[in-house]
Design an enzyme around this catalytic site. Sequence first.
Site, mmCIF file in Angstrom:
data_model
loop_
_atom_site.group_PDB
_atom_site.id
_atom_site.type_symbol
_atom_site.label_atom_id
_atom_site.label_comp_id
_atom_site.label_asym_id
_atom_site.label_seq_id
_atom_site.Cartn_x
_atom_site.Cartn_y
_atom_site.Cartn_z
ATOM 1 N N ASP A 410 0.831 -1.201 0.000
ATOM 2 C CA ASP A 410 0.000 0.000 0.000
ATOM 3 C C ASP A 410 0.870 1.257 0.000
ATOM 4 O O ASP A 410 2.061 1.214 0.308
ATOM 5 C CB ASP A 410 -0.900 -0.019 1.233
ATOM 6 C CG ASP A 410 -2.168 0.800 1.075
ATOM 7 O OD1 ASP A 410 -2.300 1.503 0.061
ATOM 8 O OD2 ASP A 410 -3.026 0.720 1.972
ATOM 9 N N GLU A 413 2.820 6.935 -2.392
ATOM 10 C CA GLU A 413 2.592 8.183 -3.122
ATOM 11 C C GLU A 413 3.043 9.412 -2.323
ATOM 12 O O GLU A 413 3.406 10.421 -2.910
ATOM 13 C CB GLU A 413 1.101 8.344 -3.454
ATOM 14 C CG GLU A 413 0.473 7.141 -4.114
ATOM 15 C CD GLU A 413 -0.151 6.195 -3.090
ATOM 16 O OE1 GLU A 413 -0.649 5.142 -3.497
ATOM 17 O OE2 GLU A 413 -0.119 6.521 -1.878
ATOM 18 N N ASP A 476 -8.835 3.904 -3.034
ATOM 19 C CA ASP A 476 -9.961 4.153 -2.132
ATOM 20 C C ASP A 476 -11.162 4.720 -2.878
ATOM 21 O O ASP A 476 -11.265 5.926 -3.120
ATOM 22 C CB ASP A 476 -9.535 5.115 -1.020
ATOM 23 C CG ASP A 476 -8.453 4.517 -0.134
ATOM 24 O OD1 ASP A 476 -8.221 3.301 -0.221
ATOM 25 O OD2 ASP A 476 -7.843 5.271 0.650
#
Length: 749
Positions: A410, A413, A476
């Site tokens: 995950d 970024e 998400d």
Amino acid sequence: MKFTDGYWRKRTGLTVLHPAHLQDSTVGPDSLTVYAATRPVHHRGDTLNAPLITVTCTAPAPDVIRVTVEHFQGEEPRTPAFAIAEQPVDAAVDDLSLTSGALTAKFTAGEVWGLDFLAGGRRITGSGWKGMGVVDTQDGGHYVHEQLDLGVGEAVYGLGERFGPLVKNGQSIDIWNEDGGTSSEQAYKNVPFYFTNGGYGVLVDHPGKVSFEVASEMVSRTQFSVAGQSLSYLVIYGPTPAEVIRKYTALTGRPALPPAWSFGLWLTTSFTTSYDEETVNKFIGGMADRDLPLSVFHFDTFWMREFSWCDFEWDTRVFPDPAGMLKRLADRGLRVCLWINPYIAQRSALFAEARANGYLVRKANGDVFQWDLWQAGMGLVDFTNPDAREWYAGKLRVLAEMGVDAFKSDFGERVPTDVVWHDGSDPERMHNYYTQIYNQVVFDVLREVRGEGEAVLFARSATVGGQQFPVHWGGDNSSTFESMAESLRGGLSLMSSGFGFWSHDIGGFEGMPDPAVFKRWIAFGMLSSHSRLHGSSSYRVPWNFDEEAVDVLRSFTHLKYRLMPYLFGAAREAHLDGLPVMRPMALAFPGDPAVTHLDRQYLLGGDLLVAPVFSAAGDVSYYVPAGRWTKYLTGESVEGPAWIRETHGFDSVPLLVRPGAVIPVGARQDKPDYDYRDGVTLRLFEPAEGRTAVVVPGPAGSDSVFTVVREGSTVRIGRSGEALPWRVQVGSEITGLSADQDSCALTLG
């Protein structure tokens, strides 16, 4: 970034120089360099105080031309850089042109500046008057931009996983990885590559921020710009979108082939829900009791203790025997995935270790970069440090050896630019590129421990080359039909950017989906390359919605597992040729103008058309290209080209088979990884005249190859490969064949 104020004027505070007069050129063995003055030169005095723009063309691969535009050439080389796999090319070069395969870059001599790209004598794009430019700003900034022409009706696709309109015309897009969800203009996976329906693609070879103005600032051009004194881009000739994707992935890397088990149904703990081993067992048992065959169980963030992510230690308050639990899950035939990220929280015991050894990114004054976003006092692993990479890999290796099969890598970024990297990398270029190193470290650990062909990620962030480390998921999203549609747009955009495999959170991540949303999303999710039930604050087992949701999930899970011989063949194609498993219609049918803007349907592999239903009532409209298509679930025929309006129950979805297709259907529906050859059924749909070859994957490369030959009303099918029972189905008629029977003939009614 926009530099103009309308068509004629520049924005205040900018000085922009454009090549105006080609002065001369230098021809090398495989290169052409031209020197262009930024104003006409009529006599010697015009050469004084007159900047030159240097433009160099080379051929990194057949049908590919690199163009490098430079103002000042004294800048030090900056890292990181994309890994471009160049191939030998016998380029043809003269004073004004360079040819690579079927593609030619040709400059215009004299005072009418122009750079044209030609294929087969036809101009496919080019940079004309004021298209190329170097920019100085009042505050000392420097930029280089290029503008490539767009023809009438020419549409632009790609630029990473973007959740807005699939066609990028009219958009301003910054290639800059952000954690922005699926409802914004930001993206987790930014890729400075696009293709058009004009027969070519373009890769801007800059790993940092690239600003695109796609038919926006100049409505008949695609502009891209970068900070600095130089800009390099590659034009890739197709002529079809599929050929562009093949050639682009040959340059930047093809996806690894994910293991067959990864194509099955994944169930997770969800994010902030309360769970322990008893909860996990309850969910797994509930799925088994309802004949919902799971392939993977995923433990999200709280497998580790709160405030400690990542310390890579199981929270023994809720998982007192992790090694034993992993073995018990493996004994039930399940694979296990664990959530990780590249951040080290201050409370983690690893923080002090990483700080002392220089494994965390630092600020210019030597302090460790820290903030409280996500995890209190967290630092960022500096993957440019080889020792830090090995240290991080070592933590994962312990878990893999314990019995973990995959990692959800995950984040990646939120990478700051006011930092200093161990290897001296430029912070602006490292912002997007960080995810490439991060995911490769994780993928390599799994490949090392699990073996070749067994490594798979569930990754969120990516850039150019990230397709080599599948699988990526959409991030998400929300639990609405609108978010379901934006997720599909994001996936199709990513598939237009060289990525072969993609997934999304079935039902949406944020919020609790309405049962109708959940059930409609199941069909879409199970007819994606990879399929995961996951949420934020609510469990996503289907019986939490209603009993019909259980039935719908069972039906589509069984369907996917039966389709695995076909789907794994499509996966191999992605691995070998770079063509994605989920294909935008514009990629698959470039000659059909009706598909240009379609973003609510796709091809799954080369022969199945999927049109997810985005309404509770089941109303759906979709487009069928030319030919006689067959509805896979009912056997009904649809003649295209045509727009179809239908109403579907929750147990149905538009799933159509291309005319002439042969779909290998497996004999099992309880798991995704089995010997697809054993008991396979070849389903023939509107068999075409001539010969069709179908490969049914077998273990360790022991494939069965079937040939289907139609001559008039007679169809002959032959098999080569291991002797295993097989069947042929045409319409509702099924012919069973023994293991030792290698051929058969059918007469069509």
